[in-house]
Every structure is written in C-alpha cells, then in structure tokens.
Design a protein around this motif. Sequence first.
Motif, PDB file in Angstrom:
ATOM      1  N   THR A 182      12.764   0.972  -5.321  1.00  0.00           N
ATOM      2  CA  THR A 182      11.518   1.728  -5.137  1.00  0.00           C
ATOM      3  C   THR A 182      11.345   2.863  -6.130  1.00  0.00           C
ATOM      4  N   LEU A 183      10.133   3.379  -6.171  1.00  0.00           N
ATOM      5  CA  LEU A 183       9.801   4.512  -7.035  1.00  0.00           C
ATOM      6  C   LEU A 183      10.407   5.816  -6.540  1.00  0.00           C
ATOM      7  N   ASP A 184      10.269   6.100  -5.239  1.00  0.00           N
ATOM      8  CA  ASP A 184      10.573   7.437  -4.725  1.00  0.00           C
ATOM      9  C   ASP A 184      11.556   7.474  -3.570  1.00  0.00           C
ATOM     10  N   HIS A 185      12.238   6.348  -3.298  1.00  0.00           N
ATOM     11  CA  HIS A 185      13.225   6.289  -2.213  1.00  0.00           C
ATOM     12  C   HIS A 185      12.595   6.620  -0.863  1.00  0.00           C
ATOM     13  N   THR A 186      11.407   6.124  -0.660  1.00  0.00           N
ATOM     14  CA  THR A 186      10.700   6.325   0.604  1.00  0.00           C
ATOM     15  C   THR A 186      11.150   5.284   1.621  1.00  0.00           C
ATOM     16  N   ALA A 187      11.416   5.710   2.846  1.00  0.00           N
ATOM     17  CA  ALA A 187      11.712   4.757   3.916  1.00  0.00           C
ATOM     18  C   ALA A 187      10.454   3.927   4.172  1.00  0.00           C
ATOM     19  N   LEU A 188      10.551   2.631   3.999  1.00  0.00           N
ATOM     20  CA  LEU A 188       9.355   1.790   3.981  1.00  0.00           C
ATOM     21  C   LEU A 188       8.894   1.330   5.363  1.00  0.00           C
ATOM     22  N   ARG A 189       9.812   1.120   6.259  1.00  0.00           N
ATOM     23  CA  ARG A 189       9.445   0.528   7.551  1.00  0.00           C
ATOM     24  C   ARG A 189       8.378   1.360   8.249  1.00  0.00           C
ATOM     25  N   GLN A 195       3.646   0.451   0.752  1.00  0.00           N
ATOM     26  CA  GLN A 195       4.873  -0.285   0.451  1.00  0.00           C
ATOM     27  C   GLN A 195       4.747  -1.043  -0.868  1.00  0.00           C
ATOM     28  N   ARG A 196       3.610  -1.650  -1.076  1.00  0.00           N
ATOM     29  CA  ARG A 196       3.393  -2.375  -2.331  1.00  0.00           C
ATOM     30  C   ARG A 196       3.456  -1.412  -3.522  1.00  0.00           C
ATOM     31  N   ALA A 197       2.884  -0.226  -3.376  1.00  0.00           N
ATOM     32  CA  ALA A 197       2.905   0.744  -4.475  1.00  0.00           C
ATOM     33  C   ALA A 197       4.336   1.145  -4.819  1.00  0.00           C
ATOM     34  N   GLU A 198       5.185   1.339  -3.802  1.00  0.00           N
ATOM     35  CA  GLU A 198       6.578   1.721  -4.045  1.00  0.00           C
ATOM     36  C   GLU A 198       7.350   0.611  -4.751  1.00  0.00           C
ATOM     37  N   ILE A 199       7.130  -0.632  -4.318  1.00  0.00           N
ATOM     38  CA  ILE A 199       7.912  -1.746  -4.868  1.00  0.00           C
ATOM     39  C   ILE A 199       7.344  -2.190  -6.216  1.00  0.00           C
ATOM     40  N   CYS A 200       6.054  -2.473  -6.253  1.00  0.00           N
ATOM     41  CA  CYS A 200       5.440  -2.931  -7.510  1.00  0.00           C
ATOM     42  C   CYS A 200       5.472  -1.836  -8.574  1.00  0.00           C
ATOM     43  N   GLY A 201       5.317  -0.585  -8.141  1.00  0.00           N
ATOM     44  CA  GLY A 201       5.364   0.509  -9.099  1.00  0.00           C
ATOM     45  C   GLY A 201       6.699   0.559  -9.827  1.00  0.00           C
ATOM     46  N   GLN A 202       7.799   0.333  -9.087  1.00  0.00           N
ATOM     47  CA  GLN A 202       9.102   0.333  -9.750  1.00  0.00           C
ATOM     48  C   GLN A 202       9.310  -0.943 -10.562  1.00  0.00           C
ATOM     49  N   LEU A 215       8.496  -7.272   3.532  1.00  0.00           N
ATOM     50  CA  LEU A 215       8.762  -8.599   2.969  1.00  0.00           C
ATOM     51  C   LEU A 215       7.514  -9.161   2.292  1.00  0.00           C
ATOM     52  N   ARG A 216       6.363  -8.938   2.898  1.00  0.00           N
ATOM     53  CA  ARG A 216       5.117  -9.436   2.301  1.00  0.00           C
ATOM     54  C   ARG A 216       4.819  -8.708   0.993  1.00  0.00           C
ATOM     55  N   ALA A 217       4.979  -7.382   1.002  1.00  0.00           N
ATOM     56  CA  ALA A 217       4.734  -6.598  -0.220  1.00  0.00           C
ATOM     57  C   ALA A 217       5.728  -6.981  -1.310  1.00  0.00           C
ATOM     58  N   ALA A 218       6.995  -7.148  -0.931  1.00  0.00           N
ATOM     59  CA  ALA A 218       8.015  -7.515  -1.919  1.00  0.00           C
ATOM     60  C   ALA A 218       7.688  -8.859  -2.550  1.00  0.00           C
ATOM     61  N   ALA A 219       7.262  -9.823  -1.732  1.00  0.00           N
ATOM     62  CA  ALA A 219       6.889 -11.137  -2.271  1.00  0.00           C
ATOM     63  C   ALA A 219       5.748 -11.003  -3.264  1.00  0.00           C
ATOM     64  N   ASP A 220       4.768 -10.178  -2.941  1.00  0.00           N
ATOM     65  CA  ASP A 220       3.617 -10.008  -3.825  1.00  0.00           C
ATOM     66  C   ASP A 220       3.980  -9.277  -5.116  1.00  0.00           C
TER      67      ASP A 220
END
Length: 240
Positions: free
Chosen positions: A117-124, A131-138, A165-170
């Motif tokens: 992730t970008l900022d080590h934010t707890a995603l749940r 969530q998509r911004a944290e994962i895709c951004g990194q 899981l959905r955001a990570a897949a995307d």
Amino acid sequence: MSSRAPAAAVLAAVMLLAGCARSVGPVERLGGKAGSYGATATGSGTGVPSVVRRVPTSDKVVFLTYDDGAEKDPRFVELVRERRLPVSMFLTDSVVGPGYGHFARLQSVGASIQNHTLDHTALRGLPYAGQRAEICGQQDKLKSRFGIRPRLFRPPYGTYDTTTLRAAADCGVTAVVLWRASMGDEHLTYPKGERRLLPGDIISVASIGTTGLTLVERTQRALGEIRRAGLRVGRLEDYL
C-alpha cells in the motif's frame, strides 16, 4: 513540510510498539471461511486473488518476506547478495520515503519487490474507492520506480475483507500474501497451528526490532532456525 511526514512518524512509533506483523484469524474465502489456519490458497476461480499464508508444496522450502521498508541497512543488501537469498520486499511508499534507491539495489541482487500500500492504512472496512487507491496507487509508484507492477500484495497488519480482494484484483494482484510464522528479535513465533517450521511456510521478518538487533542479525537468526529444521529459503514468486 509534507503532510506524510507526521503520518510516517506516527506509523513508525506504532510499528515499533506493535510490529507490522499483526494478522487476523484463519484465511478467509470470499463469502466464507477456509478450512484450516494453514490453508494454502483461497479465491481461486472466484475472480479474486488467492489468499495464502502457507504454500502447498512438498519441497523443503520456506519463504522470507519483509514489510514496509523502514530499515535500509546496506549490510542487508550484502547479506542477500552473498547468500543469494530470494527475499520478498513488500513496500509502503510513505515508509520508504526517499529510500527507493536502497530497494533498487536489493532488487539488483535478487530480491523481489511487492506491494504493501501507499500509506500503510488498515484496509478492512474502508470503501472500495479508498482501498483501490491504496493498492493501485502503490502499483503505479512501483511501476514508475522499478518498471514492474507486482502480482503479490500484503495488506497492512494482515487485515482485509472481500472489498480488499476485489480492489486488489482490479489492480492486477493475483495473490494476497499473509504469513504463518513471524521473526521478531529472538526467534520464530507461530500464532496458531504447529509450533515449528513446515515446508511452504511464509515467514514475516519484522522491519523494526525492539532489542537493538539489526535486520541482518534478525535475518541470520531466522536462517539458523530454517537450517535446523532441514529447510531452505525458496523464491515465493516461483510458487504463487
């Protein structure tokens, strides 16, 4: 001053006290629970990434993984080079800061670079967009720095939900990587399951120690336990 600076300082303090390797319950399926704590992969065939904390293999290998990117000791680069260690580095942009050059050197001696992730934010519990911004951004950051878009992702603190899981897949992730064993300062610990190393175990090595041991020293202790168990370090990406 960047708005990330105080956030990074708070994060470092939290990780120092609690450690990054904070996981939750058994591996979860989309819409259900996995059958056991050591479950290997879930999500296959559902359109979402597999979630793994232990790889299904009879090979006598385990896997060394490192989170965040807080410690940038050049001696660790030399250890990886000399031992030819196939380590996996799950990087957080706000923690790495200006230190991406260190991880480029690690990559050049065989380490793999993955997403934390970008900022080590707890995603749940966060909305999909966040969530998509944290994962895709990194993913975008790592693409610009290393020319790759990682396939593997570790959620901060090991917490996630079906939206993760959905955001990570995307974002192009094919596996969400947790861990079965943790290496702090003294020895390996096992939150649940057998209190010994098993083939296929994923080990999370703490980025920040609490007793003064360096990352090199913590890694050497982990390698000693791996050797005594009759196992060796494998490349995680070759198995997922």
